[in-house]
Motif scaffolding. Structure first.
Motif, PDB file in Angstrom:
ATOM      1  N   GLN A   1       9.597   8.291   3.094  1.00  0.00           N
ATOM      2  CA  GLN A   1       8.357   7.566   3.163  1.00  0.00           C
ATOM      3  C   GLN A   1       8.636   6.313   4.165  1.00  0.00           C
ATOM      4  OE1 GLN A   1       5.286   8.201   1.722  1.00  0.00           O
ATOM      5  NE2 GLN A   1       4.217   6.113   1.857  1.00  0.00           N
ATOM      6  N   ASP A   2       7.851   6.242   5.134  1.00  0.00           N
ATOM      7  CA  ASP A   2       7.819   5.172   5.824  1.00  0.00           C
ATOM      8  C   ASP A   2       7.302   3.736   5.179  1.00  0.00           C
ATOM      9  OD1 ASP A   2       9.426   6.245   7.955  1.00  0.00           O
ATOM     10  OD2 ASP A   2       7.727   6.406   9.481  1.00  0.00           O
ATOM     11  N   ALA A   3       7.639   2.713   5.509  1.00  0.00           N
ATOM     12  CA  ALA A   3       6.996   1.779   4.654  1.00  0.00           C
ATOM     13  C   ALA A   3       5.593   1.236   4.861  1.00  0.00           C
ATOM     14  CB  ALA A   3       8.222   0.317   4.797  1.00  0.00           C
ATOM     15  N   ASP A   4       5.079   1.877   6.070  1.00  0.00           N
ATOM     16  CA  ASP A   4       3.701   1.131   6.327  1.00  0.00           C
ATOM     17  C   ASP A   4       2.868   2.727   6.365  1.00  0.00           C
ATOM     18  OD1 ASP A   4       4.766   2.509   8.598  1.00  0.00           O
ATOM     19  OD2 ASP A   4       4.505   0.757   9.862  1.00  0.00           O
ATOM     20  N   ASP A   5       3.382   3.713   5.839  1.00  0.00           N
ATOM     21  CA  ASP A   5       2.624   4.791   5.796  1.00  0.00           C
ATOM     22  C   ASP A   5       1.891   4.871   4.012  1.00  0.00           C
ATOM     23  OD1 ASP A   5       3.024   5.437   8.232  1.00  0.00           O
ATOM     24  OD2 ASP A   5       4.568   6.991   8.037  1.00  0.00           O
ATOM     25  N   ILE A   6       0.921   5.966   4.266  1.00  0.00           N
ATOM     26  CA  ILE A   6       0.411   5.936   2.861  1.00  0.00           C
ATOM     27  C   ILE A   6       0.393   7.806   2.486  1.00  0.00           C
ATOM     28  CG2 ILE A   6      -1.807   6.071   1.414  1.00  0.00           C
ATOM     29  CD1 ILE A   6      -2.428   3.442   3.175  1.00  0.00           C
ATOM     30  N   SER A   7       1.007   8.201   1.523  1.00  0.00           N
ATOM     31  CA  SER A   7       1.034   9.535   0.966  1.00  0.00           C
ATOM     32  C   SER A   7      -0.168   9.761   0.287  1.00  0.00           C
ATOM     33  CB  SER A   7       2.329  10.012   0.254  1.00  0.00           C
ATOM     34  OG  SER A   7       3.583   9.869   0.819  1.00  0.00           O
ATOM     35  N   VAL A   8      -0.832  11.012   0.462  1.00  0.00           N
ATOM     36  CA  VAL A   8      -1.911  11.540  -0.446  1.00  0.00           C
ATOM     37  C   VAL A   8      -1.253  11.600  -1.849  1.00  0.00           C
ATOM     38  CG1 VAL A   8      -3.142  12.395   1.478  1.00  0.00           C
ATOM     39  CG2 VAL A   8      -1.560  13.925   0.164  1.00  0.00           C
ATOM     40  N   PRO A   9      -2.307  11.696  -2.712  1.00  0.00           N
ATOM     41  CA  PRO A   9      -1.837  11.698  -4.186  1.00  0.00           C
ATOM     42  C   PRO A   9      -0.925  12.863  -4.659  1.00  0.00           C
ATOM     43  CG  PRO A   9      -4.159  10.790  -3.933  1.00  0.00           C
ATOM     44  CD  PRO A   9      -3.583  11.496  -2.513  1.00  0.00           C
TER      45      PRO A   9
ATOM     46  N   GLU B   1       0.818  -1.128  -0.079  1.00  0.00           N
ATOM     47  CA  GLU B   1      -0.116   0.163  -0.127  1.00  0.00           C
ATOM     48  C   GLU B   1       1.060   1.348   0.157  1.00  0.00           C
ATOM     49  OE1 GLU B   1      -2.553  -0.509   3.532  1.00  0.00           O
ATOM     50  OE2 GLU B   1      -3.668  -1.827   2.395  1.00  0.00           O
ATOM     51  N   SER B   2       1.929   1.298   0.878  1.00  0.00           N
ATOM     52  CA  SER B   2       2.840   2.492   0.677  1.00  0.00           C
ATOM     53  C   SER B   2       3.533   2.569  -0.418  1.00  0.00           C
ATOM     54  CB  SER B   2       3.977   2.039   1.912  1.00  0.00           C
ATOM     55  OG  SER B   2       4.585   3.213   2.133  1.00  0.00           O
ATOM     56  N   ILE B   3       3.924   1.624  -1.116  1.00  0.00           N
ATOM     57  CA  ILE B   3       4.650   1.798  -2.478  1.00  0.00           C
ATOM     58  C   ILE B   3       3.769   2.345  -3.645  1.00  0.00           C
ATOM     59  CG2 ILE B   3       5.620   0.671  -4.442  1.00  0.00           C
ATOM     60  CD1 ILE B   3       7.148  -1.408  -2.276  1.00  0.00           C
TER      61      ILE B   3
END
Length: 285
Positions: free
Chosen positions: A87-95, A19-21
């Motif tokens: 970017q941490d490997a379990d976080d999600i960036s907004v578009p 999800e993060s990638i």
């Protein structure tokens, strides 16, 4: 290359990593590389990363577990972008996270880093960060949001700034403070740029007591710098001008009580009070 997105990985759940990638690959801004460095995970993050078949992804593998700071330093040294974005490997960036941050750094060349609000999930409140944190603000804790920081990498390389490999936690707080001491400027955008996943295996949970001790040492370091650097002395003078005890706001009052309560060296606190008296008689020019 405009941006290098840097993602350290260590035993991250495959679903979270995917999800993060995905949140990076689907950014509205597309001129980036995504560097993923596995720090000796028991799982196989390489398979997850390569399953995307995206040429922007570059995978690095530590031969042994080096720890978060050394892994971050390796990623910084490998990056070729003008800017780096964490970017941490379990976080999600907004578009549009990268697009907003690149725009800010392009339009504000005197700033070395920009971050923004983060949304904790699956639960948690969004805090409002200081827009332009200063070194004195950092006495109250880390004020530059690290989860979604974008940095002008040249400024860090020119000042030989990297993470302290001896720190297992608070390594970001330590780096931002040392950068501010050297005169680098930072900003937090008032928009939510990232969704921060709360998990029990995060370093904050695993090294809580060590993190608290590191934070105390960082605050002592800040206090040690206050009397030597003319830039910081001007900041102290500005604080003194708007914050004498009789007109202290409730927020500033809580700030001072909080620092004493957390065990800051009272001798150093008295030094600040002494500086305040001195500056009220002979302001710093």
């Amino acid at each position: 290359m405009k941006v290098s997105v840097l993602m350290p990985v260590y035993n991250t759940d495959e679903k979270y990593l995917r999800e993060s990638i995905k949140s990076i690959l689907e950014q509205t801004f597309t001129d980036f590389e995504l560097l993923i460095c596995d720090d000796g995970s028991a799982s196989s993050p390489r398979e997850t990363a390569e399953s995307f078949s995206d040429p922007r992804i570059k995978f690095l593998q530590n031969e042994r577990n080096l720890g978060v700071s050394a892994t971050r330093n390796r990623l910084m040294a490998t990056a070729v972008g003008e800017y780096i974005a964490w970017q941490d490997a379990d976080d999600i960036s907004v578009p549009d996270r990268l697009e907003r941050q690149v725009l800010f750094l392009d339009e504000n060349p005197d700033f070395s880093g920009v971050s923004g609000k983060v949304q904790p999930f699956p639960h948690g409140l969004v805090s409002t960060p200081l827009l332009f944190p200063k070194i004195l603000d950092s006495l109250g804790g880390c004020k530059f949001i690290s989860n979604c920081a974008m940095l002008r990498i040249k400024n860090f390389r020119d000042n030989a700034l990297q993470y302290d490999p001896g720190l297992k936690t608070s390594e970001d707080y330590d780096l931002w403070v040392r950068a501010m001491v050297k005169g680098l400027k930072f900003a937090n955008l008032p928009e939510i740029l990232l969704k921060y996943r709360r998990v029990s295996t995060s370093l904050v949970h695993l090294h809580g007591s060590a993190g608290a001790q590191n934070d105390r040492e960082i605050k002592k370091f800040i206090l040690d710098q206050l009397t030597d650097d003319p830039v910081l002395r001007r900041e102290i003078a500005a604080v003194v001008a708007r914050c004498d005890r009789k007109k202290c706001s409730w927020g500033e009052w809580l700030f001072s009580i909080r620092n004493e309560w957390r065990g800051l060296n009272k001798v150093k606190i008295m030094q600040i009070l002494g500086i305040r008296v001195k500056l009220s008689v002979k302001p710093v020019k």
